[in-house]
Scaffold this active site. Structure first.
Site, PDB file in Angstrom:
ATOM      1  N   ARG A 230       3.818 -11.473 -22.365  1.00 13.73           N
ATOM      2  CA  ARG A 230       4.582 -12.202 -21.358  1.00 13.73           C
ATOM      3  C   ARG A 230       3.837 -12.166 -20.031  1.00 13.73           C
ATOM      4  O   ARG A 230       3.073 -11.241 -19.756  1.00 13.73           O
ATOM      5  CB  ARG A 230       5.974 -11.558 -21.145  1.00 13.73           C
ATOM      6  CG  ARG A 230       6.943 -11.730 -22.315  1.00 13.73           C
ATOM      7  CD  ARG A 230       7.362 -13.179 -22.498  1.00 13.73           C
ATOM      8  NE  ARG A 230       8.348 -13.355 -23.573  1.00 13.73           N
ATOM      9  CZ  ARG A 230       8.038 -13.458 -24.860  1.00 13.73           C
ATOM     10  NH1 ARG A 230       6.774 -13.390 -25.263  1.00 13.73           N
ATOM     11  NH2 ARG A 230       8.982 -13.631 -25.763  1.00 13.73           N
TER      12      ARG A 230
ATOM     13  N   ILE B 263      12.553  -5.698 -18.642  1.00 17.57           N
ATOM     14  CA  ILE B 263      12.194  -4.617 -17.704  1.00 17.57           C
ATOM     15  C   ILE B 263      13.425  -3.799 -17.287  1.00 17.57           C
ATOM     16  O   ILE B 263      13.384  -2.563 -17.377  1.00 17.57           O
ATOM     17  CB  ILE B 263      11.337  -5.167 -16.528  1.00 17.57           C
ATOM     18  CG1 ILE B 263       9.937  -5.520 -17.097  1.00 17.57           C
ATOM     19  CG2 ILE B 263      11.245  -4.166 -15.376  1.00 17.57           C
ATOM     20  CD1 ILE B 263       8.947  -6.101 -16.092  1.00 17.57           C
TER      21      ILE B 263
ATOM     22  N   ALA C 263      21.506 -20.904  -7.443  1.00 17.06           N
ATOM     23  CA  ALA C 263      22.750 -20.559  -8.143  1.00 17.06           C
ATOM     24  C   ALA C 263      22.736 -21.187  -9.528  1.00 17.06           C
ATOM     25  O   ALA C 263      22.485 -22.383  -9.668  1.00 17.06           O
ATOM     26  CB  ALA C 263      23.946 -21.084  -7.346  1.00 17.06           C
TER      27      ALA C 263
ATOM     28  N   LYS D  55      18.418 -26.544 -17.436  1.00 11.42           N
ATOM     29  CA  LYS D  55      17.463 -26.350 -16.333  1.00 11.42           C
ATOM     30  C   LYS D  55      16.530 -27.557 -16.216  1.00 11.42           C
ATOM     31  O   LYS D  55      16.163 -27.970 -15.123  1.00 11.42           O
ATOM     32  CB  LYS D  55      16.650 -25.064 -16.505  1.00 11.42           C
ATOM     33  CG  LYS D  55      17.433 -23.782 -16.370  1.00 11.42           C
ATOM     34  CD  LYS D  55      18.249 -23.696 -15.089  1.00 11.42           C
ATOM     35  CE  LYS D  55      17.454 -23.290 -13.875  1.00 11.42           C
ATOM     36  NZ  LYS D  55      18.363 -23.022 -12.711  1.00 11.42           N
TER      37      LYS D  55
ATOM     38  N   ASN E  27       8.364 -14.734 -16.323  1.00 15.04           N
ATOM     39  CA  ASN E  27       9.238 -13.553 -16.409  1.00 15.04           C
ATOM     40  C   ASN E  27       9.280 -12.827 -15.062  1.00 15.04           C
ATOM     41  O   ASN E  27       8.385 -12.048 -14.748  1.00 15.04           O
ATOM     42  CB  ASN E  27       8.760 -12.635 -17.537  1.00 15.04           C
ATOM     43  CG  ASN E  27       8.971 -13.261 -18.901  1.00 15.04           C
ATOM     44  OD1 ASN E  27       8.306 -14.228 -19.255  1.00 15.04           O
ATOM     45  ND2 ASN E  27       9.902 -12.738 -19.669  1.00 15.04           N
TER      46      ASN E  27
ATOM     47  N   TYR F 242      20.464 -23.638 -22.233  1.00 14.13           N
ATOM     48  CA  TYR F 242      19.967 -23.229 -20.910  1.00 14.13           C
ATOM     49  C   TYR F 242      18.667 -23.964 -20.559  1.00 14.13           C
ATOM     50  O   TYR F 242      18.535 -24.517 -19.468  1.00 14.13           O
ATOM     51  CB  TYR F 242      19.749 -21.711 -20.885  1.00 14.13           C
ATOM     52  CG  TYR F 242      19.110 -21.206 -19.611  1.00 14.13           C
ATOM     53  CD1 TYR F 242      19.802 -21.267 -18.406  1.00 14.13           C
ATOM     54  CD2 TYR F 242      17.820 -20.685 -19.605  1.00 14.13           C
ATOM     55  CE1 TYR F 242      19.226 -20.818 -17.226  1.00 14.13           C
ATOM     56  CE2 TYR F 242      17.237 -20.227 -18.432  1.00 14.13           C
ATOM     57  CZ  TYR F 242      17.940 -20.295 -17.245  1.00 14.13           C
ATOM     58  OH  TYR F 242      17.363 -19.859 -16.088  1.00 14.13           O
TER      59      TYR F 242
HETATM   60  N1  UDP Z   1      12.091  -7.227 -25.672  1.00 11.79           N
HETATM   61  C1  UDP Z   1      12.016  -6.032 -26.360  1.00 11.79           C
HETATM   62  N2  UDP Z   1      13.068  -5.154 -26.282  1.00 11.79           N
HETATM   63  C2  UDP Z   1      14.202  -5.426 -25.540  1.00 11.79           C
HETATM   64  C3  UDP Z   1      14.266  -6.652 -24.836  1.00 11.79           C
HETATM   65  C4  UDP Z   1      13.196  -7.540 -24.929  1.00 11.79           C
HETATM   66  O1  UDP Z   1      11.030  -5.743 -27.032  1.00 11.79           O
HETATM   67  O2  UDP Z   1      15.116  -4.580 -25.514  1.00 11.79           O
HETATM   68  C5  UDP Z   1      10.949  -8.159 -25.723  1.00 11.79           C
HETATM   69  C6  UDP Z   1      11.348  -9.539 -26.246  1.00 11.79           C
HETATM   70  O3  UDP Z   1      11.270  -9.573 -27.659  1.00 11.79           O
HETATM   71  C7  UDP Z   1      10.293 -10.432 -25.599  1.00 11.79           C
HETATM   72  C8  UDP Z   1       9.965  -9.712 -24.279  1.00 11.79           C
HETATM   73  O4  UDP Z   1      10.451  -8.373 -24.427  1.00 11.79           O
HETATM   74  O5  UDP Z   1       9.126 -10.502 -26.391  1.00 11.79           O
HETATM   75  C9  UDP Z   1      10.579 -10.348 -23.067  1.00 11.79           C
HETATM   76  O6  UDP Z   1      11.969 -10.493 -23.314  1.00 11.79           O
HETATM   77  P1  UDP Z   1      12.950 -11.076 -22.201  1.00 11.79           P
HETATM   78  O7  UDP Z   1      14.283 -11.276 -22.841  1.00 11.79           O
HETATM   79  O8  UDP Z   1      12.886 -10.230 -20.996  1.00 11.79           O
HETATM   80  O9  UDP Z   1      12.287 -12.487 -21.798  1.00 11.79           O
HETATM   81  P2  UDP Z   1      11.864 -13.794 -22.646  1.00 11.79           P
HETATM   82  O10 UDP Z   1      11.811 -13.445 -24.108  1.00 11.79           O
HETATM   83  O11 UDP Z   1      12.896 -14.798 -22.322  1.00 11.79           O
HETATM   84  O12 UDP Z   1      10.509 -14.136 -22.152  1.00 11.79           O
END
Ligand code: UDP
Length: 308
Positions: free
Chosen positions: A208, A185, A74, A145, A170, A141
């Site tokens: 990622r 995703i 949670a 964490k 991720n 955040y």
């Molecule tokens: N991203 C993107 N388009 C979107 C959302 C995210 O290109 O609409 C890219 C973002 O710039 C990042 C990657 O996808 O490089 C993963 O983003 P997310 O927010 O899922 O995770 P995090 O950046 O926290 O690893």
């Protein structure tokens, strides 16, 4: 054995509940349904469901009763949410974690498995990322964490129970719904299924480490059952893909041919991310089994039912 899953109605929690039940154990869920969904647990009528907040000591004590293992999932999740509401983030992620730990030690719990995040690392300086990578979180955040993780490990040492923190990279998969703070995703899935262009931030060559939620759920159970194992472990797939490749794989899984709109890079994004998962492999046999193509095919099929 009875196991408590805080956040058990959420995305990762509900997947964890499934595999705990499949392994023959009993489950209690504590969830305030702020971001979880009761229907995520519809298929599991044997679950003892406590609707409550981790900040509420009575709700937590009631939920912990009878549990040998506590999975603490949670949380208030995400950098953006924490920047908008840093006090709420720490109230849930730090004080809430303390409430869970206090209840756990009073109840004589054997093991606490805490859901942490790769967000604790902040700017990534070496790849792949090992557990001893510097921790300099860039958001409230990431900081909350990290505090939660350290509290779990400190309580484990102080009170003699085993404590494991799992640092998720991720995570994606079934039950991951689109929301305003959503991950890439679910965002791309929704765009593709609605026939909208997909929005890529930057040139799409950032990478990622996407890990399927089934592997994350299995990591939790394995960490709980491994005797004598405490500490912090990375949980990823140990592989990485570019966002452009992700678009191509998702388009294939959706049988779609989406337009791609490239926008400016998102401020604060790390360029590359990749977990070194060898420590979790050595400590509790963690071996991710779901390949990205299979995982995305399953996710797109689930998403199609969700969205349409
Ligand atoms: N991203 C993107 N388009 C979107 C959302 C995210 O290109 O609409 C890219 C973002 O710039 C990042 C990657 O996808 O490089 C993963 O983003 P997310 O927010 O899922 O995770 P995090 O950046 O926290 O690893």
């Amino acid at each position: 054995m009875r196991m408590l899953v805080t956040g058990g109605a959420g995305f990762i929690g509900s997947n964890l509940v499934r595999i705990i039940l499949e392994a023959g154990h009993a489950v209690t869920v504590l969830d305030d349904l702020a971001s979880g969904f009761r229907e995520n647990l519809d298929a599991f009528p044997s679950v003892r469901f406590v609707v409550g907040d981790v900040r509420d000591p009575e709700a937590v004590a009631g939920a912990v009763a009878g549990a040998e293992v506590v999975f603490h999932l949670a949380a208030s999740v995400g950098n953006k949410r924490s920047i908008e509401n840093p006090v709420c983030d720490s109230e849930i992620n730090v004080i809430g974690t303390l409430r869970v730990l206090e209840a756990a030690r009073r109840a004589g719990v054997r093991k606490v498995v805490y859901s942490s995040s790769a967000g604790i690392f902040g700017e990534l300086v070496t790849l792949p990322i090992r557990e001893d990578h510097p921790v300099e979180p860039d958001s409230p955040y990431g900081a909350s964490k990290l505090a939660g993780e350290k509290l779990c490990l400190a309580y484990g040492r102080l009170y003699g129970f085993e404590a494991v923190a799992l640092r998720y990279f991720n995570v994606y998969g079934v039950n991951q719904r689109f929301d305003a703070y959503g991950n890439v995703i679910p965002i791309f899935a929704r765009q593709m299924l609605r026939g909208e262009p997909v929005t890529v931030f930057g040139d799409g060559e950032q990478t990622r480490d996407f890990v399927n939620v089934k592997d994350v759920a299995k990591a939790n159970l394995a960490a709980a059952l491994a005797r004598g194992v405490s500490g912090a472990f990375n949980i990823g797939s140990g592989t990485r893909v570019t966002i452009n490749r992700l678009v191509a794989l998702m388009a294939r899984a959706a049988a779609a041919a989406p337009a791609v709109e490239y926008g400016p890079p998102r401020p604060g994004d790390v360029r590359d991310s990749l977990a070194d998962i060898s420590a979790a492999g050595a400590a509790f046999g963690f071996r991710p089994a779901v390949g990205l193509e299979d995982g995305l095919a399953e996710y797109m099929a689930w998403s199609r039912k969700e969205i349409t």
